[in-house]
Design a protein around this motif. Structure first.
Motif, PDB file in Angstrom:
ATOM      1  N   ILE A   1       1.106 -47.535 -12.418  1.00 64.90           N
ATOM      2  CA  ILE A   1       0.016 -47.366 -11.453  1.00 64.90           C
ATOM      3  C   ILE A   1      -1.330 -47.438 -12.172  1.00 64.90           C
ATOM      4  CG2 ILE A   1      -1.030 -45.735  -9.851  1.00 64.90           C
ATOM      5  CD1 ILE A   1       1.866 -44.769  -9.279  1.00 64.90           C
ATOM      6  N   ASP A   2      -2.215 -48.295 -11.669  1.00 67.39           N
ATOM      7  CA  ASP A   2      -3.508 -48.496 -12.323  1.00 67.39           C
ATOM      8  C   ASP A   2      -4.552 -47.491 -11.850  1.00 67.39           C
ATOM      9  OD1 ASP A   2      -3.333 -51.291 -13.823  1.00 67.39           O
ATOM     10  OD2 ASP A   2      -2.193 -51.420 -11.974  1.00 67.39           O
ATOM     11  N   ALA A   3      -4.454 -47.057 -10.600  1.00 63.56           N
ATOM     12  CA  ALA A   3      -5.462 -46.129 -10.078  1.00 63.56           C
ATOM     13  C   ALA A   3      -4.802 -45.145  -9.133  1.00 63.56           C
ATOM     14  CB  ALA A   3      -6.556 -46.899  -9.336  1.00 63.56           C
ATOM     15  N   ARG A   4      -5.121 -43.869  -9.316  1.00 64.82           N
ATOM     16  CA  ARG A   4      -4.516 -42.853  -8.473  1.00 64.82           C
ATOM     17  C   ARG A   4      -5.582 -42.171  -7.613  1.00 64.82           C
ATOM     18  NH1 ARG A   4      -1.499 -38.967 -12.125  1.00 64.82           N
ATOM     19  NH2 ARG A   4      -3.461 -39.121 -13.256  1.00 64.82           N
ATOM     20  N   ILE A   5      -5.261 -42.041  -6.331  1.00 65.01           N
ATOM     21  CA  ILE A   5      -6.168 -41.407  -5.375  1.00 65.01           C
ATOM     22  C   ILE A   5      -5.460 -40.185  -4.807  1.00 65.01           C
ATOM     23  CG2 ILE A   5      -7.374 -41.682  -3.164  1.00 65.01           C
ATOM     24  CD1 ILE A   5      -7.380 -44.710  -3.684  1.00 65.01           C
ATOM     25  N   ALA A   6      -6.150 -39.053  -4.730  1.00 65.20           N
ATOM     26  CA  ALA A   6      -5.629 -37.889  -4.025  1.00 65.20           C
ATOM     27  C   ALA A   6      -6.466 -37.695  -2.770  1.00 65.20           C
ATOM     28  CB  ALA A   6      -5.713 -36.648  -4.916  1.00 65.20           C
ATOM     29  N   VAL A   7      -5.846 -37.240  -1.672  1.00 65.34           N
ATOM     30  CA  VAL A   7      -6.583 -37.164  -0.402  1.00 65.34           C
ATOM     31  C   VAL A   7      -7.405 -35.887  -0.281  1.00 65.34           C
ATOM     32  CG1 VAL A   7      -4.971 -38.643   0.858  1.00 65.34           C
ATOM     33  CG2 VAL A   7      -4.666 -36.171   0.893  1.00 65.34           C
ATOM     34  N   SER A   8      -7.175 -34.937  -1.155  1.00 62.46           N
ATOM     35  CA  SER A   8      -7.968 -33.702  -1.102  1.00 62.46           C
ATOM     36  C   SER A   8      -7.985 -33.080  -2.485  1.00 62.46           C
ATOM     37  CB  SER A   8      -7.358 -32.720  -0.099  1.00 62.46           C
ATOM     38  OG  SER A   8      -6.067 -32.333  -0.535  1.00 62.46           O
TER      39      SER A   8
ATOM     40  N   GLU B   1       2.315 -42.207  -1.419  1.00 59.44           N
ATOM     41  CA  GLU B   1       3.361 -41.285  -1.844  1.00 59.44           C
ATOM     42  C   GLU B   1       4.454 -41.966  -2.676  1.00 59.44           C
ATOM     43  OE1 GLU B   1       2.540 -38.409  -1.728  1.00 59.44           O
ATOM     44  OE2 GLU B   1       2.811 -37.385   0.162  1.00 59.44           O
ATOM     45  N   PRO B   2       4.083 -42.570  -3.828  1.00 57.25           N
ATOM     46  CA  PRO B   2       5.104 -43.275  -4.618  1.00 57.25           C
ATOM     47  C   PRO B   2       6.130 -42.332  -5.245  1.00 57.25           C
ATOM     48  CG  PRO B   2       3.055 -43.167  -5.827  1.00 57.25           C
ATOM     49  CD  PRO B   2       2.760 -42.623  -4.461  1.00 57.25           C
ATOM     50  N   GLY B   3       5.875 -41.029  -5.214  1.00 55.20           N
ATOM     51  CA  GLY B   3       6.841 -40.086  -5.757  1.00 55.20           C
ATOM     52  C   GLY B   3       7.989 -39.801  -4.814  1.00 55.20           C
ATOM     53  N   THR B   4       7.887 -40.297  -3.570  1.00 54.63           N
ATOM     54  CA  THR B   4       8.941 -40.088  -2.587  1.00 54.63           C
ATOM     55  C   THR B   4      10.010 -41.170  -2.754  1.00 54.63           C
ATOM     56  OG1 THR B   4       7.303 -39.210  -1.079  1.00 54.63           O
ATOM     57  CG2 THR B   4       9.384 -39.884  -0.101  1.00 54.63           C
ATOM     58  N   PRO B   5      11.292 -40.793  -2.734  1.00 54.71           N
ATOM     59  CA  PRO B   5      12.335 -41.813  -2.942  1.00 54.71           C
ATOM     60  C   PRO B   5      12.462 -42.740  -1.734  1.00 54.71           C
ATOM     61  CG  PRO B   5      13.319 -39.665  -2.515  1.00 54.71           C
ATOM     62  CD  PRO B   5      11.848 -39.449  -2.579  1.00 54.71           C
ATOM     63  N   SER B   6      11.579 -43.692  -1.630  1.00 57.30           N
ATOM     64  CA  SER B   6      11.595 -44.635  -0.514  1.00 57.30           C
ATOM     65  C   SER B   6      10.918 -45.934  -0.949  1.00 57.30           C
ATOM     66  CB  SER B   6      10.898 -44.026   0.701  1.00 57.30           C
ATOM     67  OG  SER B   6      11.071 -44.842   1.840  1.00 57.30           O
ATOM     68  N   VAL B   7      10.459 -46.738  -0.003  1.00 59.94           N
ATOM     69  CA  VAL B   7      10.010 -48.095  -0.339  1.00 59.94           C
ATOM     70  C   VAL B   7       8.764 -48.154  -1.212  1.00 59.94           C
ATOM     71  CG1 VAL B   7      11.135 -49.370   1.496  1.00 59.94           C
ATOM     72  CG2 VAL B   7       8.967 -48.253   1.970  1.00 59.94           C
ATOM     73  N   SER B   8       7.894 -47.118  -1.189  1.00 58.40           N
ATOM     74  CA  SER B   8       6.716 -47.137  -2.060  1.00 58.40           C
ATOM     75  C   SER B   8       7.142 -47.199  -3.519  1.00 58.40           C
ATOM     76  CB  SER B   8       5.858 -45.881  -1.840  1.00 58.40           C
ATOM     77  OG  SER B   8       5.261 -45.921  -0.581  1.00 58.40           O
TER      78      SER B   8
ATOM     79  N   GLY C   1      -4.093 -36.259 -16.112  1.00 56.60           N
ATOM     80  CA  GLY C   1      -5.002 -37.360 -15.841  1.00 56.60           C
ATOM     81  C   GLY C   1      -6.143 -36.987 -14.919  1.00 56.60           C
ATOM     82  N   GLU C   2      -6.859 -38.020 -14.479  1.00 53.82           N
ATOM     83  CA  GLU C   2      -8.049 -37.797 -13.666  1.00 53.82           C
ATOM     84  C   GLU C   2      -8.003 -38.600 -12.372  1.00 53.82           C
ATOM     85  OE1 GLU C   2     -11.868 -37.925 -15.723  1.00 53.82           O
ATOM     86  OE2 GLU C   2     -10.808 -38.349 -17.562  1.00 53.82           O
ATOM     87  N   PRO C   3      -7.151 -38.225 -11.418  1.00 52.77           N
ATOM     88  CA  PRO C   3      -7.156 -38.959 -10.155  1.00 52.77           C
ATOM     89  C   PRO C   3      -8.487 -38.768  -9.428  1.00 52.77           C
ATOM     90  CG  PRO C   3      -5.716 -37.038 -10.029  1.00 52.77           C
ATOM     91  CD  PRO C   3      -6.194 -37.123 -11.433  1.00 52.77           C
TER      92      PRO C   3
ATOM     93  N   PHE D   1      -1.854 -40.204  -3.132  1.00 50.62           N
ATOM     94  CA  PHE D   1      -0.979 -39.040  -3.057  1.00 50.62           C
ATOM     95  C   PHE D   1      -1.478 -38.110  -1.965  1.00 50.62           C
ATOM     96  CE2 PHE D   1      -0.514 -40.955  -7.125  1.00 50.62           C
ATOM     97  CZ  PHE D   1       0.808 -40.761  -7.482  1.00 50.62           C
ATOM     98  N   HIS D   2      -0.616 -37.831  -0.988  1.00 48.53           N
ATOM     99  CA  HIS D   2      -1.016 -37.022   0.161  1.00 48.53           C
ATOM    100  C   HIS D   2      -0.568 -35.577   0.025  1.00 48.53           C
ATOM    101  CE1 HIS D   2      -2.062 -40.512   2.822  1.00 48.53           C
ATOM    102  NE2 HIS D   2      -1.332 -41.124   1.918  1.00 48.53           N
ATOM    103  N   THR D   3       0.532 -35.377  -0.703  1.00 44.95           N
ATOM    104  CA  THR D   3       1.168 -34.062  -0.706  1.00 44.95           C
ATOM    105  C   THR D   3       0.442 -33.069  -1.579  1.00 44.95           C
ATOM    106  OG1 THR D   3       3.093 -35.435  -0.959  1.00 44.95           O
ATOM    107  CG2 THR D   3       3.472 -33.093  -0.705  1.00 44.95           C
TER     108      THR D   3
END
Lengths: 211, 365
Positions: free
Chosen positions: B141-148, B95-102, B161-163, B117-119
């Motif tokens: 970010i070099d590679a993006r993964i979506a959980v669903s 979740e790098p889009g969340t304003p936190s340590v990621s 893009g193409e996660p 990305f979980h959301t």
């Protein structure tokens, strides 16, 4: 201070800010182009790996002679063109299609693969080819993601007006059929229920497996 | 491979992303990789040995829910020190889009970056407003993964893009090995899992349906797993409160046993689910699933192939479906049999292998 000095000061600060903003954008672009080169290198490496392994699988005679011949032919062409996936995407599409044709998603193929995998060498070779086929899919997507991000920043007005992209050519997505055979899905480690009965063979790929 | 895993949410509360990060770290360790993890946590929170605290977190409403996040100079310094201390081959942020340590880790890292990305949310004003601000970091970010598929669609809508889609993992063998507990059994047993006072988990919908289910199956027992206000839940159940057992927040072993005890697991979640890991856990435990027809659940149950659906928020439909399923052990057995095969796709052995292949694709040699 006189109003003139003030306004000169303000103009100076604004110019500095704009300059900093432009150089920051140029650095971002530079970084994007660099990452794009890396993504492209990764894609080429995965393509070459897949072609080499497909060639080997065809050459060692794991499959019937007709399938082997088709595979060797497609793999040899794909390897020749592997450095230029954008110029000759058909070669890569062709290898993907041939792999799916010689290893279709049916019970006979599953049985054949299960038999072949009893040999340690064949098992390792097939596993490597499966992994390489899946990684071609990943690498192409990640490459195209980088292309998209780079193009987005290149198309901004500030990039065009100030020619921040320099002489770097406009990147293009690489499009070819990269779908791996369904029988090449990741093997799962869960093989037996605790009561001893074995689970059924792996399920067909879910929609998530196909682009 | 030396992998750094970053979780943006604090470990004082234990949500889906935290669970995913811990499971992922352990699956990677089991496969012989070196793992370092970073997450916000208070000084006195017990963390796994491979995890570093990025400092205490503050509860902040963001993007429609309250997250416990860490930011500011202390977090930045800790993130940078953590990156320096671990010579990573790949950084895997969640979740790098969340304003936190990621996000902070993405900003400071010079190594290849993989992001999950979980959301999946339709309402995401914050995501749109912050999009311009986030773009320079997302570019790294070099590679993006979506959980669903659902999370992937959200991501494509906001960033294009193409996660790739790699689902959340479940330790299938652990759930398959879970045994029913006699003291929890009813005739039959229905299980609910989730915070009972969080509207979107849908306990109220189940509570409205419960009297009718009890009418049809007088011996029915409701097994409720999850934290929250029990008194309020009893009020919702009114006269039927006596037929419910509240287990509160339990560990994974007890949750697995509760699911295994159930004849039916009901997931009445009304919205805001991107994946539905509990559905997979119930399927792995060999329990028949009845879930609301929200998109994430339809995708996990393959629109009814692996479990039954009822119309979202419709207590009458829920009652009807539950009564029919509880009376039909053959249909339940058929759904469970189909699920047993399907859950293998979610086993950590599969999921971790797929994630490692993503790492191998982006790592520079």
């Amino acid at each position: 201070m006189s109003p003139l000095v003030w306004s000169l000061l303000v103009v100076g600060v604004v110019m500095l800010l704009i300059g900093w903003w432009l150089s920051w954008t140029a650095r971002r672009l530079d970084r994007l182009h660099h990452r794009l080169d890396l993504a492209r290198a990764s894609l080429v490496a995965q393509l070459q790996q897949r072609a080499a392994l497909a060639l080997e699988v065809g050459a060692v005679g794991l499959l019937d002679p007709a399938s082997s011949l088709l595979l060797v032919d497609a793999a040899a062409t794909a390897r020749q063109e592997g450095e230029h996936p954008d110029r000759a995407p058909e070669a890569q599409s062709h290898l993907s299609q041939i792999l799916r044709s010689v290893l279709p998603d049916d019970p006979e193929t599953a049985a054949l693969l299960a038999r072949l995998r009893q040999d340690e060498g064949a098992r390792a070779l097939l596993a490597e080819l499966a992994a390489a086929s899946r990684k071609v899919e990943l690498a192409r997507r990640f490459h195209n993601d980088q292309v998209q991000a780079t193009r987005a920043l290149r198309s901004r007005r500030r990039t065009r007006w100030f020619a921040l992209a320099g002489k770097a050519p406009e990147p293009r997505t690489v499009d070819f059929d990269d779908l791996a055979p369904a029988v090449f899905a990741v093997e799962t480690g869960v093989s037996a229920r605790p009561n001893g009965s074995t689970l059924d063979p792996p399920p067909p790929p879910t929609p998530e497996d196909t682009p | 491979m030396r992998v750094g895993v970053v979780c943006p949410y604090s470990f004082e509360t234990y949500g889906g992303v935290q669970a995913h990060v811990v499971d992922l770290a352990e699956a990677l360790l089991a496969r012989g990789h070196e793992v370092a993890a970073l997450a916000p946590a208070n000084e006195d929170t017990v963390l796994p040995p491979y995890m570093t605290s990025a400092g205490g977190a503050v509860p902040i409403p963001y993007n429609g829910s309250v997250g416990r996040l860490a930011f500011g100079p202390v977090a930045v310094a800790r993130v940078r020190r953590w990156l320096r201390d671990h010579d990573l081959d790949v950084l895997h942020v969640h979740e790098p889009g969340t304003p936190s340590v990621s996000l902070l880790a993405v900003a400071s890292a010079e190594v290849p970056i993989v992001a999950t990305f979980h959301t999946s949310q339709t309402r995401s004003r914050a995501m749109s407003a912050g999009a311009a601000l986030l773009r320079p970091f997302m570019e790294k970010i070099d590679a993006r993964i979506a959980v669903s598929e659902h999370a992937r669609a959200t991501l494509v809508q906001h960033q294009g893009g193409e996660p790739v889609v790699i689902p959340n993992g479940v330790e299938v063998a652990r759930y398959a090995a879970a045994r029913p507990r006699q003291q929890w059994r009813g005739e039959p047993t229905v299980v609910f899992v989730g915070r009972i006072d969080e509207e979107r988990k849908g306990f109220a919908v189940l509570a409205r349906a419960w009297p009718r289910i009890r009418q049809a199956h007088p011996g029915a027992r409701l097994l409720v797993v999850g934290a929250g206000d029990v008194d309020q839940a009893r009020t919702l159940l009114a006269g039927e409160a006596g037929s419910a057992t509240f287990l509160g927040r339990v560990d994974d072993a007890d949750k697995a046993a509760a699911l295994a005890t159930g004849d039916l697991y009901v997931a009445p979640n009304t919205r805001g689910e991107s994946f539905g890991i509990v559905l997979v856990e119930a399927m792995a435990a060999g329990t028949c699933v009845l879930a609301s027809d929200i998109p994430a659940f339809r995708s996990v149950l393959r629109a009814g192939e692996l479990g039954a659906h009822f119309a979202n928020r419709d207590a009458d439909d829920l009652a009807q479906q539950a009564i029919a399923l509880l009376a039909d052990s053959e249909r339940r057995a058929a759904l469970v049999a189909a699920s047993q095969v399907a859950v293998r796709r979610y086993d950590w052995s599969t999921v971790a292998a797929e994630i490692v292949e993503v790492y191998e694709t982006v790592v520079r040699r």
